[in-house]
Design a protein around this motif. Sequence first.
Motif, mmCIF file in Angstrom:
data_model
loop_
_atom_site.group_PDB
_atom_site.id
_atom_site.type_symbol
_atom_site.label_atom_id
_atom_site.label_comp_id
_atom_site.label_asym_id
_atom_site.label_seq_id
_atom_site.Cartn_x
_atom_site.Cartn_y
_atom_site.Cartn_z
ATOM 1 N N TYR A 28 0.707 -1.335 -0.091
ATOM 2 C CA TYR A 28 0.276 -0.094 -0.109
ATOM 3 C C TYR A 28 0.876 1.387 0.129
ATOM 4 O O TYR A 28 0.566 2.337 -0.481
ATOM 5 N N LEU A 29 2.134 1.025 0.565
ATOM 6 C CA LEU A 29 2.991 2.296 0.617
ATOM 7 C C LEU A 29 3.750 2.491 -0.791
ATOM 8 O O LEU A 29 4.182 3.719 -0.908
ATOM 9 N N ALA A 340 -8.502 0.474 5.958
ATOM 10 C CA ALA A 340 -8.976 1.455 6.960
ATOM 11 C C ALA A 340 -8.363 1.166 8.329
ATOM 12 O O ALA A 340 -7.890 1.958 8.947
ATOM 13 N N VAL A 341 -8.270 -0.141 8.751
ATOM 14 C CA VAL A 341 -7.689 -0.670 10.024
ATOM 15 C C VAL A 341 -6.182 -0.498 9.837
ATOM 16 O O VAL A 341 -5.690 0.028 10.920
ATOM 17 N N MET A 342 -5.697 -0.721 8.697
ATOM 18 C CA MET A 342 -4.049 -0.584 8.683
ATOM 19 C C MET A 342 -3.672 1.103 8.730
ATOM 20 O O MET A 342 -2.630 1.211 9.384
ATOM 21 N N MET A 343 -4.467 1.815 8.245
ATOM 22 C CA MET A 343 -4.296 3.288 8.392
ATOM 23 C C MET A 343 -4.392 3.607 9.786
ATOM 24 O O MET A 343 -3.502 4.541 10.313
ATOM 25 N N LEU A 344 -5.365 2.977 10.725
ATOM 26 C CA LEU A 344 -5.452 3.443 12.081
ATOM 27 C C LEU A 344 -4.405 2.672 12.842
ATOM 28 O O LEU A 344 -3.863 3.395 13.704
ATOM 29 N N GLN A 345 -3.905 1.693 12.606
ATOM 30 C CA GLN A 345 -3.010 1.074 13.360
ATOM 31 C C GLN A 345 -1.418 1.826 13.294
ATOM 32 O O GLN A 345 -0.872 2.009 13.832
ATOM 33 N N GLN A 348 -1.093 6.300 9.603
ATOM 34 C CA GLN A 348 -0.635 6.691 8.373
ATOM 35 C C GLN A 348 -1.670 6.910 7.156
ATOM 36 O O GLN A 348 -2.213 5.753 6.858
ATOM 37 N N PHE A 349 -1.860 7.885 6.503
ATOM 38 C CA PHE A 349 -2.854 7.837 5.435
ATOM 39 C C PHE A 349 -2.196 7.321 4.052
ATOM 40 O O PHE A 349 -1.156 7.677 3.847
ATOM 41 N N VAL A 350 -3.194 6.668 3.365
ATOM 42 C CA VAL A 350 -2.611 6.143 2.157
ATOM 43 C C VAL A 350 -3.178 6.945 1.017
ATOM 44 O O VAL A 350 -4.621 6.565 0.937
ATOM 45 N N PRO A 351 -2.772 7.678 0.380
ATOM 46 C CA PRO A 351 -3.521 8.454 -0.724
ATOM 47 C C PRO A 351 -3.648 7.791 -2.168
ATOM 48 O O PRO A 351 -2.904 6.976 -2.314
ATOM 49 N N THR A 362 -3.143 15.208 11.518
ATOM 50 C CA THR A 362 -1.796 14.723 12.265
ATOM 51 C C THR A 362 -2.304 13.464 12.839
ATOM 52 O O THR A 362 -1.281 12.812 13.333
ATOM 53 N N SER A 363 -3.681 12.961 13.193
ATOM 54 C CA SER A 363 -3.853 11.735 13.688
ATOM 55 C C SER A 363 -5.008 11.031 12.703
ATOM 56 O O SER A 363 -5.902 11.895 12.107
ATOM 57 N N ILE A 364 -5.148 9.922 12.991
ATOM 58 C CA ILE A 364 -6.285 9.262 12.236
ATOM 59 C C ILE A 364 -7.044 8.450 13.493
ATOM 60 O O ILE A 364 -6.715 7.423 14.103
ATOM 61 N N ARG A 365 -8.347 9.003 13.611
ATOM 62 C CA ARG A 365 -9.174 8.630 14.814
ATOM 63 C C ARG A 365 -10.100 7.742 14.429
ATOM 64 O O ARG A 365 -10.398 6.596 14.981
ATOM 65 N N LYS A 366 -10.874 8.008 13.384
ATOM 66 C CA LYS A 366 -11.856 7.319 13.075
ATOM 67 C C LYS A 366 -11.863 7.181 11.573
ATOM 68 O O LYS A 366 -11.486 8.105 10.730
ATOM 69 N N VAL A 367 -12.147 6.078 10.761
ATOM 70 C CA VAL A 367 -12.166 5.988 9.388
ATOM 71 C C VAL A 367 -13.736 5.268 9.032
ATOM 72 O O VAL A 367 -14.177 4.444 9.481
ATOM 73 N N LEU A 368 -14.278 6.031 7.828
ATOM 74 C CA LEU A 368 -15.550 5.573 7.435
ATOM 75 C C LEU A 368 -15.163 4.854 6.101
ATOM 76 O O LEU A 368 -14.511 5.228 5.260
ATOM 77 N N VAL A 369 -15.787 3.627 6.071
ATOM 78 C CA VAL A 369 -15.641 2.979 4.858
ATOM 79 C C VAL A 369 -17.028 2.622 3.988
ATOM 80 O O VAL A 369 -18.000 2.410 4.733
#
Length: 386
Positions: A28-29, A340-345, A348-351, A362-369
Amino acid sequence: MNLKPIAITALSSFSPLGNQPEAIWAEYLKPTTLIAEKTIGKQKVNVAALSETLLEEVKVLRLSDHKYKALDNSVLYAMLASREAVKQAGWNENDVFGINIGSSRGATELFENYHQEFITTGRASTLASPTTTMGNISSWIAHDLKARGPEISHSITCSTALHALLNGVAWLRSGMADKFLVGGSEASLTPFTLAQMQALKIYSSEVSEFPCRAFDREKTKNTMVLGEGAGMLCMENGTTEKALGYIQGVGYATDILEHGISISTDAVCFQQSMKMALENVSLDQVDAVVMHAPGTVKGDSSEIQAIEKVFGTNLPMLTTNKWKIGHTFGSSGILSVELAVMMLQHQQFVPVPFAEKQTERTSIRKVLVNAVGFGGNAVSVLIGLS
């Protein structure tokens, strides 16, 4: 709908990205796609196919049990991903857990082969029916895992996997189960399936670095590409130290169709499903959305408009994985949950590499899928770390 968190205790996949979490995240990176030209039937076409290493694992599984030789790849992909998920979760034969695994198309390759045999000979093979019914996916997984809970299989087009997640949530909330294995599997890289997508005039003919331009606001033609694979999720009631994340909200809705294959211009179904999933959640806590974004002009633009209507000017970071692994139909929702789970863990955001640059938080607290399919069956799932 206000739901208490449900723990995601394992997440496994079998896709062009690989089948090990570290390798999947490393892939993904990379700002490169896994889509490439391949010969399917009599034509060369853009697809995201499994690696030779993974195909060898499928071959070994098929030969490991005489009963598995006649099974479609959609069942075998699901079997491999399910074994790994249950292993990660620490479930064993003493655990009673439900199974809900779906597929948009089911045993596509087998069905095509059996039908061709019937056209040629006028006779159907003995195993034609039992190996091509939709229910055989969950049934075979239950057999392989020696599971004793309820088994459900279904097809709700491309939102199938997230509908499986919804079903698992309902069972857990009802108290009728404490553990549920949910997911989707698709082995759709067959000549007839590709011909159907091409007939809809949505398939990519791009000859470029990125054949699928999912989430490209500037594209003027459809660029959907098919992929294949399976994704599985283990869910449990209550909090636990082994949780990878928590399901904090779910939403669902169905569009009133304007066309037989598309959703409304501003995706009313997505607006409704997102609002339901975000009930009692402050919108500024949602830091990212993993979009369905199939790579079609109307599909991508309608979802973006729906997100803008729900979030206003304070948009979360937006991404999708279909530019990299194509559209995996019934398994795509769980593969989006995995991202989504990997970005939370990893925080790091995957654009999307070719999309307009976004201001990263600066942080990822919640992700909507999000996921949706033919028929306007939208599902939204909110995932957080606690």
